[in-house]
Design a protein around this motif. Structure first.
Motif, short mmCIF file in Angstrom:
data_model
loop_
_atom_site.label_atom_id
_atom_site.label_comp_id
_atom_site.label_asym_id
_atom_site.label_seq_id
_atom_site.Cartn_x
_atom_site.Cartn_y
_atom_site.Cartn_z
N ASP A 1 9.82 -5.25 12.06
CA ASP A 1 9.36 -3.91 11.95
C ASP A 1 7.85 -3.52 12.28
O ASP A 1 7.88 -2.62 13.14
CB ASP A 1 9.58 -3.10 10.78
CG ASP A 1 11.11 -3.47 10.07
OD1 ASP A 1 12.09 -3.16 11.00
OD2 ASP A 1 11.31 -3.67 9.07
N THR A 2 6.95 -4.52 12.33
CA THR A 2 5.76 -4.33 12.60
C THR A 2 4.88 -5.30 13.50
O THR A 2 4.19 -4.93 13.99
CB THR A 2 4.68 -4.11 11.24
OG1 THR A 2 4.68 -5.63 10.61
CG2 THR A 2 5.34 -3.21 10.30
N GLU A 3 5.56 -6.33 13.74
CA GLU A 3 4.99 -7.48 14.58
C GLU A 3 5.92 -7.82 15.83
O GLU A 3 5.55 -8.83 16.35
CB GLU A 3 4.89 -8.67 13.55
CG GLU A 3 3.76 -8.31 12.53
CD GLU A 3 3.41 -9.42 11.63
OE1 GLU A 3 2.40 -9.84 11.33
OE2 GLU A 3 4.54 -10.44 11.41
N PRO B 1 0.46 -6.52 13.15
CA PRO B 1 0.58 -5.40 13.20
C PRO B 1 -0.43 -4.34 14.01
O PRO B 1 0.01 -3.41 15.00
CB PRO B 1 0.76 -4.73 11.74
CG PRO B 1 1.16 -6.16 10.92
CD PRO B 1 0.48 -7.23 11.83
N ALA C 1 0.64 -2.60 17.46
CA ALA C 1 0.34 -0.95 17.42
C ALA C 1 -0.43 -0.58 18.52
O ALA C 1 -0.22 0.45 19.36
CB ALA C 1 -0.22 -0.30 16.13
#
Length: 398
Positions: free
Chosen positions: A96-98, A261, A265
């Protein structure tokens, strides 16, 4: 309406003025116009696994991905990428974040460099390099600093000078751009070499971007080791790969990157203004491809190894000096045995002389002199095509 005068400002900005039509487009057009065998651009002449193609068809029919997919990529693919990294390399990645899905590795490289570089930053890259590296560094307003992989005729390979790499790093260096397995030379960096790179990155607090699209195409005793697995590298490395080379669906343009993350981003901020999203139904198919059993990867690698040796033998018989690759699906050769001194001229006349198209490595160097006699051939083709190409190239002998 009046026309533009000769004193008008050129349309192309200065940063991209040195980049014209890519060598791949030029040589593929030459292959088409002459009816030559195209061993230049690196794409297979057969499709990948039938079950993966059918998975794409099923996604289309089921309405999955026909509209905009999620910006980071469909959850099924992001989960499969994370699973692949854990299963193959012991890397724990949060889907989900990486993980970020991109329009091929080329967009991953572009978005990463545009996101992480400021004008005036320096990027140390291994030369010769894929031509998009230079263009993306230029678009970011940064400066590329090449470290040249040198041919080692005794070992029939190319080697990295670690002292030269260390000397290339200055106070302005922002990141290292590492490609292993390396296109076009076929070099696969060893654990010792990667350890030295990691130590340098930690010591100088550098970001590292690794292009690992040929991660499953390693031969002989070579081993692909992701730089992110080494001490101190997980938190500073953007790892890039794609489906095209591993599954022989290069036209689908499904790539990805994994990173901490904060780095993901940052890259997503740039990526959203490039393609935003892409390859919707194909993402679901590649999610299934990444879950194929190890036997698929083993068989695929063995098939490419056989093709490598088939073409390498044919090139030697035709008179080329051959640098045997330990990875990728390209063979770099030297044309000096033919009394030739300019790879670009050699490749432009090769179709007329033999009916075969290849790529001059000189276009992948800042220092064109360093690669002026090197020519690259792709061996990701049917056996009969490789055999016919080798037969045609023997015309150079007589």
């Amino acid at each position: 309406m009046t026309g533009m005068t000769s004193t008008a400002r050129p349309f192309l900005n200065r940063r991209l003025a040195e980049f014209g039509t890519t060598i791949f487009a030029e040589m593929s057009a030459l292959a088409a116009s002459t009816g030559s065998i195209n061993l230049g651009q690196g794409f297979p002449d057969t499709d990948g696994p039938e079950e993966i193609r059918e998975a794409a068809v099923r996604a289309l029919r089921d309405g999955r991905g026909n509209q905009y997919p999620p910006g980071p990529g469909v959850p099924e693919l992001r989960t499969a990428i994370a699973g692949h990294q854990a299963r193959r390399y012991g890397l724990t990645v949060d889907p989900d974040t990486e993980v970020l899905v991109t329009a091929g590795a080329t967009e991953a490289i572009a978005a990463t460099l545009l996101a992480l570089l400021e004008p005036g930053d320096e990027v140390v890259a291994l030369e010769p390099y894929y031509d998009s590296y230079a263009a993306c560094i230029a678009m970011a307003g940064a400066t590329r600093v090449p470290v040249t992989l040198r041919p080692d005729p005794e070992r029939s390979r190319f080697r990295l000078d670690l002292d030269e790499l260390r000397a290339a790093v200055t106070d302005r260096t922002r990141l290292l751009l590492i490609n292993t397995p390396h296109n076009p030379t076929g070099t696969v960096l060893t654990r010792a070499e990667l350890t030295a790179i990691a130590e340098l990155a930690v010591e100088r607090n550098l970001l590292v971007v690794t292009d690992e699209v040929y991660e499953h195409l390693v031969f002989d005793d070579a081993e692909h080791i992701p730089l992110a697995t080494l001490p101190g590298m997980r938190e500073r490395t953007v790892t890039i790969s794609s489906a095209g080379k591993t599954f022989s669906f290069t036209g689908w343009k499904v790539g990805w990157l994994t990173a901490p993350p904060a780095l993901v981003a940052a890259v997503r901020s740039a990526k959203q203004f490039l393609t935003y999203v892409s390859s919707g139904p194909f993402q679901y198919a590649i999610a299934e491809a990444l879950r194929l059993p190890d036997s698929y990867f083993d068989t695929f690698r063995a098939d490419l190894l056989r093709k490598r040796d088939l073409l390498a033998d044919g090139l030697r018989a035709a008179g080329f000096e051959v640098y045997l690759p330990r990875g990728t699906y390209f063979i770099t050769t030297d044309i000096t045995p033919f009394g030739e001194k300019d790879a670009h001229t050699f490749c432009r006349t090769l179709p007329e002389r033999t009916g075969v198209v290849a790529i001059p490595n000189s276009v992948f160097y800042d220092d064109r002199e360093a690669g002026r006699t090197q020519v690259r051939f792709a061996f990701c083709k049917k056996d009969e095509i490789l055999t016919e190409a080798a037969d045609r190239l023997r015309r150079l002998n007589g």
